[in-house]
Design a protein around this motif. Structure first.
Motif, PDB file in Angstrom:
ATOM      1  N   ILE A   1      28.538  33.553  43.654  1.00 13.87           N
ATOM      2  CA  ILE A   1      27.628  34.060  44.682  1.00 13.87           C
ATOM      3  C   ILE A   1      26.310  33.285  44.674  1.00 13.87           C
ATOM      4  O   ILE A   1      25.812  32.878  45.718  1.00 13.87           O
ATOM      5  N   LEU A   2      25.747  33.076  43.510  1.00 13.27           N
ATOM      6  CA  LEU A   2      24.387  32.538  43.462  1.00 13.27           C
ATOM      7  C   LEU A   2      24.339  31.028  43.616  1.00 13.27           C
ATOM      8  O   LEU A   2      23.315  30.481  44.048  1.00 13.27           O
ATOM      9  N   ALA A   3      25.421  30.363  43.271  1.00 16.27           N
ATOM     10  CA  ALA A   3      25.520  28.917  43.445  1.00 16.27           C
ATOM     11  C   ALA A   3      24.336  28.167  42.832  1.00 16.27           C
ATOM     12  O   ALA A   3      23.747  27.291  43.457  1.00 16.27           O
ATOM     13  N   ILE A   4      23.928  28.563  41.616  1.00 20.56           N
ATOM     14  CA  ILE A   4      22.933  27.772  40.895  1.00 20.56           C
ATOM     15  C   ILE A   4      23.456  27.516  39.486  1.00 20.56           C
ATOM     16  O   ILE A   4      24.421  28.146  39.048  1.00 20.56           O
ATOM     17  N   GLU A   5      22.786  26.601  38.797  1.00 17.02           N
ATOM     18  CA  GLU A   5      23.299  26.186  37.500  1.00 17.02           C
ATOM     19  C   GLU A   5      22.888  27.164  36.402  1.00 17.02           C
ATOM     20  O   GLU A   5      21.749  27.641  36.376  1.00 17.02           O
TER      21      GLU A   5
ATOM     22  N   THR B   1      22.446  24.812  53.764  1.00 13.97           N
ATOM     23  CA  THR B   1      22.278  25.443  52.450  1.00 13.97           C
ATOM     24  C   THR B   1      23.003  26.778  52.458  1.00 13.97           C
ATOM     25  O   THR B   1      23.456  27.241  53.495  1.00 13.97           O
ATOM     26  N   THR B   2      23.055  27.397  51.297  1.00 14.92           N
ATOM     27  CA  THR B   2      23.531  28.761  51.205  1.00 14.92           C
ATOM     28  C   THR B   2      22.537  29.663  51.932  1.00 14.92           C
ATOM     29  O   THR B   2      21.336  29.546  51.730  1.00 14.92           O
TER      30      THR B   2
ATOM     31  N   GLY C   1      27.890  25.817  53.922  1.00 15.41           N
ATOM     32  CA  GLY C   1      27.529  26.538  52.703  1.00 15.41           C
ATOM     33  C   GLY C   1      27.994  27.982  52.865  1.00 15.41           C
ATOM     34  O   GLY C   1      28.690  28.297  53.827  1.00 15.41           O
ATOM     35  N   ASP C   2      27.591  28.819  51.930  1.00 14.95           N
ATOM     36  CA  ASP C   2      28.017  30.215  51.970  1.00 14.95           C
ATOM     37  C   ASP C   2      26.996  31.084  52.699  1.00 14.95           C
ATOM     38  O   ASP C   2      25.828  30.731  52.800  1.00 14.95           O
TER      39      ASP C   2
END
Ligand SMILES: Nc1ncnc2c1ncn2[C@@H]1O[C@H](COP(=O)(O)OP(=O)(O)O)[C@@H](O)[C@H]1O
Ligand SMILES: [Mg+2]
Lengths: 266, 226
Positions: free
Chosen positions: A193-197, B123-124, B141-142
């Protein structure tokens, strides 16, 4: 010149203050000059978690209002070389500080310190805006709960809108047993969901509560699982490539038997 | 669980409850109550004009139904009527709402869905973000839960759609919504609203497209697989 990192989450009670304290001590133990700033004005508690409450003379509001010099307000933690705390004011509110003042303060502190770590209050209002104003990096803390992840998502959007790119994710209070039973979101669910590292996963650990009450962050405790996780994050901050341990991997037979016989697995 | 006989149909005009002829008032009320609880998120904060079809209720039974809707849905129930009685909802609604609603998206673009301006988002789209555009929107993106995309034209998501998308927001039922993975909290096309039917945890595995057929939003695979 030092780095300014804000620890934020949106939702309250997910572990921002705990994380700030532990990373501060962790970085100091690695020999880095570090200052922690509590921006939760009116609800300060970083000083309590650090065990430094009784040494407060001046606070953040005194500094930005010019009632004292920055140096006077910094509390030196005698247990950890190079670690300092700038506490929040308890009897004022978030509007006592502006983002411009925070930016100026952070610019000044990063001249002298390797790391400036900012403990952000919950919410997305003035306190949040102050906390992120001087930061160039952000760590977003969430617990594996849908509501916390939603708030983290909102926060990441706001960070990006404020030009703080590539925030890193800390998942706190993971319960491996619940994940294995399918009763808790997995790390993959959250990243999806957050799509961050990701920069770290902290298990739910009662040592945290004990150490918080004692004012001794768990990162300094060699036996605490959460402490180890915080040490790993510290090393990742310093650029080391520390592999992620899968906390939810099935225990092997040996550790199970040792447990049955009452030994503590190493 | 046995299939529910009562059907809810939502539109921006309000909520229609379609009741099988043979139902008793008690059956209706029990099922409505269950459905409302299951769909609480859908109703929360809405203002609804409710009509029911296919059953006649006494004034007393109607009052009970109203009470259930009012207390359990989290929505403001503006009226409850048997279909065919009372003012037609669209007229009543536009009269009472005028002045409160944001300016409607221009109908200009929606005449031909095949040609309109297009906004690209690379972007998301995160929770708390609302994107409103008088043309079509393409997201590379989502679209996360809590995000809203409102477009006069079509909406295409090259990613996982979990938020709310309203296509054809100017009133065109020709608009469509397509996503690589379609798991929205809600879809709207023109005046129609649809919720995601199954459990929200398993993302769709193939690209899908939502469009209007026979006055209802239907979702189909983007590629009919042989
Ligand atoms: N990994 C953990 N395991 C167990 N308890 C934790 C953990 N992290 C935080 N807590 C507890 O959760 C509570 C909230 O933590 P805190 O750091 O004050 O959150 P925040 O600053 O985000 O409001 C505290 O009581 C703390 O002891
Ligand atoms: Mg806190």
């Amino acid at each position: 010149m030092g780095e300014v990192i804000v620890i934020t989450s949106g939702k309250g009670g997910v572990g921002k203050t705990t994380t700030t304290a532990n990373l501060g001590v962790g970085l100091a133990l690695q020999g880095k000059k570090t200052v922690l700033i509590d921006t939760d004005i009116g609800l300060r508690n970083l000083d309590v978690v650090m065990g430094l409450e009784n040494r407060i003379v001046y606070d953040l509001v005194d500094v930005v209002e010019g009632s004292c010099r920055v140096k006077q307000a910094l509390i030196k933690d005698k247990r950890y070389d190079g670690l300092h705390l700038l506490p929040a004011a308890q009897t004022r509110d978030k509007n006592a500080v502006t983002p411009e003042q925070m930016e100026k303060l952070c610019d000044e502190l990063k001249e002298e310190f390797d790391y400036v770590i900012i403990d952000c209050p919950a919410g997305i209002e003035q306190g949040f805006k102050n906390a992120i104003a001087g930061a160039s990096r952000a760590f977003v803390v969430t617990t594996p709960e849908v509501s916390a992840v939603r708030d983290a998502d909102r926060i990441i959007g706001l960070l990006e809108a404020n030009d703080i790119r590539n925030p890193r994710l800390i998942v706190n209070r993971l319960r491996p047993d619940m994940v294995r039973r399918g009763d808790m979101m997995t790390i993959d669910d959250i990243i999806d969901i957050l799509a961050i590292e990701l920069i770290g996963v902290i298990p739910d650990d009662e040592n945290i509560i004990v150490s918080t009450n004692r004012g001794e962050p768990a990162v300094a405790d060699a036996k605490s699982a959460a402490g180890l996780a915080y040490r790993n994050i510290t090393r990742r901050i310093l650029g080391e490539d520390v592999p992620f341990v899968d906390l939810t991997a099935q225990e092997n037979i040996l550790t199970k038997m040792k447990k049955l016989f009452g030994f503590k697995p190493a | 669980m046995e299939a529910s006989g009562v059907v809810f149909k939502g539109s921006t005009e309000g909520l229609s409850i379609i009741v099988p002829e043979e139902y008793t008032a008690d059956q209706l009320i029990t099922e409505v109550s269950g459905k409302i609880q299951a769909n609480a998120r859908f109703f929360r904060g809405a203002r609804l004009k409710v009509t029911y079809h296919g059953i006649r209720l006494s004034a007393d039974e109607e009052a009970r139904l109203f009470k259930i809707l009012d207390e359990q849905s989290g929505a403001v129930i503006e009226s409850l009527n048997r279909s065919g009685t009372g003012a037609p909802p669209s007229a009543a609604m536009s009269a009472s709402r005028r002045g409160q609603t944001p300016a409607p998206l221009r109908r200009f673009f929606t005449k031909g869905q095949d040609e309109s301006d297009c906004k690209f988002i690379r972007t998301t789209v995160r929770g708390g973000t609302r994107i409103q555009y008088e043309g079509s929107v393409v997201v590379v993106g989502d679209v996360n839960p809590g995000a809203e995309i409102v477009a006069a034209g079509n909406v295409i998501v090259l990613g996982l759609l979990r938020g709310m998308v309203h296509a054809g927001a100017g009133g065109s039922r020709d608009a469509f919504i397509s996503a690589l993975k379609l798991k929205p909290t809600q879809l709207r096309i023109a005046d129609l609203i649809a919720r995601c039917p199954d459990d929200p945890d398993t993302p769709g595995v193939y690209p899908e497209i939502a469009s209007v057929r026979d006055g209802m939003i239907v979702v189909n695979p983007l590629y009919e697989r042989s």
